[in-house]
Design a protein around this motif. Structure first.
Motif, short mmCIF file in Angstrom:
data_model
loop_
_atom_site.label_atom_id
_atom_site.label_comp_id
_atom_site.label_asym_id
_atom_site.label_seq_id
_atom_site.Cartn_x
_atom_site.Cartn_y
_atom_site.Cartn_z
N UNK A 1 -9.81 32.17 17.96
CA UNK A 1 -9.12 31.92 16.27
C UNK A 1 -7.74 31.03 16.71
N UNK A 2 -7.76 29.84 16.36
CA UNK A 2 -6.94 28.96 16.74
C UNK A 2 -6.51 28.07 15.48
N UNK A 3 -5.49 27.31 15.73
CA UNK A 3 -5.21 26.34 14.79
C UNK A 3 -5.96 24.66 15.17
N UNK A 4 -6.50 24.41 14.04
CA UNK A 4 -7.41 23.15 14.14
C UNK A 4 -6.86 22.21 13.09
N UNK A 5 -6.44 21.09 13.31
CA UNK A 5 -6.10 19.92 12.54
C UNK A 5 -6.92 18.91 12.45
N UNK B 1 -10.93 13.34 14.53
CA UNK B 1 -10.89 14.29 15.63
C UNK B 1 -10.57 15.75 15.24
N UNK B 2 -11.14 16.61 15.81
CA UNK B 2 -10.55 18.03 15.46
C UNK B 2 -9.73 18.51 16.47
N UNK B 3 -8.59 18.64 16.34
CA UNK B 3 -7.58 18.84 17.21
C UNK B 3 -7.40 20.33 17.13
N UNK B 4 -7.89 21.29 18.30
CA UNK B 4 -8.02 22.30 18.20
C UNK B 4 -6.92 22.89 19.24
N UNK B 5 -6.06 23.94 18.88
CA UNK B 5 -4.97 24.39 19.78
C UNK B 5 -5.50 25.44 20.68
N UNK B 6 -6.63 25.15 21.65
CA UNK B 6 -7.32 26.10 22.06
C UNK B 6 -6.50 27.11 22.93
N UNK B 7 -5.67 26.39 23.69
CA UNK B 7 -4.71 27.19 24.46
C UNK B 7 -3.25 27.57 23.88
N UNK C 1 3.04 26.14 17.94
CA UNK C 1 3.34 27.62 16.77
C UNK C 1 2.57 27.19 15.56
N UNK C 2 1.52 26.34 15.39
CA UNK C 2 0.84 26.28 14.31
C UNK C 2 -0.02 27.49 13.92
N UNK C 3 -0.10 27.83 12.74
CA UNK C 3 -1.01 28.85 12.34
C UNK C 3 -2.27 28.87 12.51
N UNK C 4 -2.97 29.71 13.32
CA UNK C 4 -4.63 29.73 13.46
C UNK C 4 -5.22 29.64 12.08
N UNK C 5 -5.90 28.80 11.74
CA UNK C 5 -6.80 28.66 10.64
C UNK C 5 -8.49 28.65 10.63
N UNK C 6 -8.87 28.78 12.06
CA UNK C 6 -10.35 28.55 12.33
C UNK C 6 -10.72 29.31 13.41
N UNK C 7 -11.94 30.05 13.34
CA UNK C 7 -12.62 30.60 14.45
C UNK C 7 -13.40 29.36 15.15
N UNK C 8 -12.71 28.90 16.10
CA UNK C 8 -13.38 27.63 16.44
C UNK C 8 -14.48 28.18 18.09
N UNK C 9 -15.56 28.16 17.65
CA UNK C 9 -16.56 28.58 18.64
C UNK C 9 -16.73 27.56 20.06
N UNK C 10 -17.02 28.24 20.75
CA UNK C 10 -17.09 27.52 21.92
C UNK C 10 -18.35 27.90 22.97
N UNK C 11 -19.22 28.97 22.51
CA UNK C 11 -20.45 29.18 23.51
C UNK C 11 -21.37 29.85 22.54
N UNK C 12 -22.67 29.77 23.12
CA UNK C 12 -23.74 30.44 22.43
C UNK C 12 -24.61 31.09 23.40
#
Ligand code: BDR
Ligand code: CA
Length: 310
Positions: free
Chosen positions: A258-262, A273-279, A283-294
């Motif tokens: 669950x991270x910030x994605x802009x 580009x989906x700039x995902x704050x993976x690490x 301090x941007x608010x998380x706004x998305x559950x960004x999936x990484x694996x299946x």
């Protein structure tokens, strides 16, 4: 009680498999398919959507929506999906009529008519219809239960430019509206879908179903696999959009953060580009559950079992 969903889509062979998976699953009630321009122009995506509904033997209403992105010229992907967007075995001309209501109005009306928090939106193409509905009727935004979408890429980088994934790239302004909307988001980026690769055995299992659905799915996979295996050098091809529906049915198949994605909307170099704050370095608010694996095998097991029901 089945979960109510609206599938917003630009079929596309992988959209088609996603739609069939949803229609085959009693846990889901597909209120409508809303077509958008994307893989191919709107005239074809709405027609393809009606063919898919008929292939499944259903009457689900199909609405045509926006025929172009909010601010840009439409970019299509016939080079992946073929001239019709649904190249493979020929399907009969659909007899299911197109619903006369515009897709954006249908989305707005459904969200207003149902209790808040009871409709999940499932976008499988550019986000134009959803963002247009949010712009036109902001009162519906807090009524959406969740948006589970296919789009974006981070570690896997882009498939249409070095930085961007197709669905987000086609209409980055729409994506920005959706990602900033405050609606809980679950995102299936290329990071996931490029791990959901078809295999020869699975395609043959589809063909061996001996049903019109099995034949169609096998022929669609044969068609787009040629392009993808040449591009990525992989043994199979990613089935992107069915990941969205699989998540609704079996969320434990997927893991993410669950991270910030802009969304990049300015730079020409990295547009879409989906700039995902993976690490979590901002301090941007998380706004998305960004999936990484299946769980790839679990995903294909689910598909085989469900598509076999149609
Ligand atoms: C996405 O773009 C389309 O080509 C597919 O249908 C999928 O939704 C993958 O980038
Ligand atoms: Ca799609």
């Amino acid at each position: 009680m089945p979960r109510k969903i609206i599938i917003d889509t630009d079929p596309g062979q992988d959209d088609a498999v996603a739609i069939l998976l949803a229609l085959a699953s009693p846990e889901l009630e597909v209120l409508a398919l809303t077509a958008v321009a994307g893989n191919v122009p709107l005239a074809l995506t709405q027609r393809n959507a009606r063919q898919i509904v008929e292939l499944a033997g259903r009457q689900t209403p199909v609405h045509a929506g926006c025929d172009a992105p909010m601010k840009r010229k439409l970019v299509t992907a016939e080079y992946v999906h073929g001239k019709t967007g649904l190249d493979g075995i020929p399907l009969p001309e659909p007899t299911l009529p197109l619903h006369p209501q515009h897709a954006v109005d249908a989305i707005i009306e459904a969200l207003r008519a149902h209790p808040p928090g009871t409709i999940t939106l499932c976008p499988l193409g550019p986000l134009t219809n959803i963002a247009t509905a949010f712009r036109r009727a902001p009162d519906i935004i807090p009524r959406v239960a969740e948006i589970v979408l296919m789009g974006g890429a981070y570690f896997e980088v882009g498939n249409v430019t070095p930085a961007a994934e197709f669905n987000i790239y086609v209409d980055p302004e729409a994506a920005e509206i959706v990602f900033k909307s405050g609606v809980p988001l679950v995102v299936m980026p290329l990071d996931v879908t490029h791990k959901a690769l078809t295999s020869r055995e699975w395609v043959e299992e589809m063909r061996a179903l001996g049903t019109p659905v099995g034949q169609a799915v096998a022929s669609w996979t044969d068609f787009f696999e040629r392009f993808d295996t040449a591009k990525y050098g992989s043994a199979g091809a990613p089935l992107h959009d069915p990941c969205v529906i699989a998540y609704l049915l079996e969320p434990a198949l997927f893991t993410g953060r669950h991270v910030n994605v802009e969304i990049e909307t300015v730079s020409e170099l990295t547009l879409g580009m989906t700039v995902a704050d993976w690490w979590r370095v901002t301090d941007r608010e998380p706004n998305a559950m960004f999936m990484g694996s299946v769980d790839r095998d679990g995903f294909y097991r689910l598909l085989t079992e469900r598509l076999g029901r149609l």
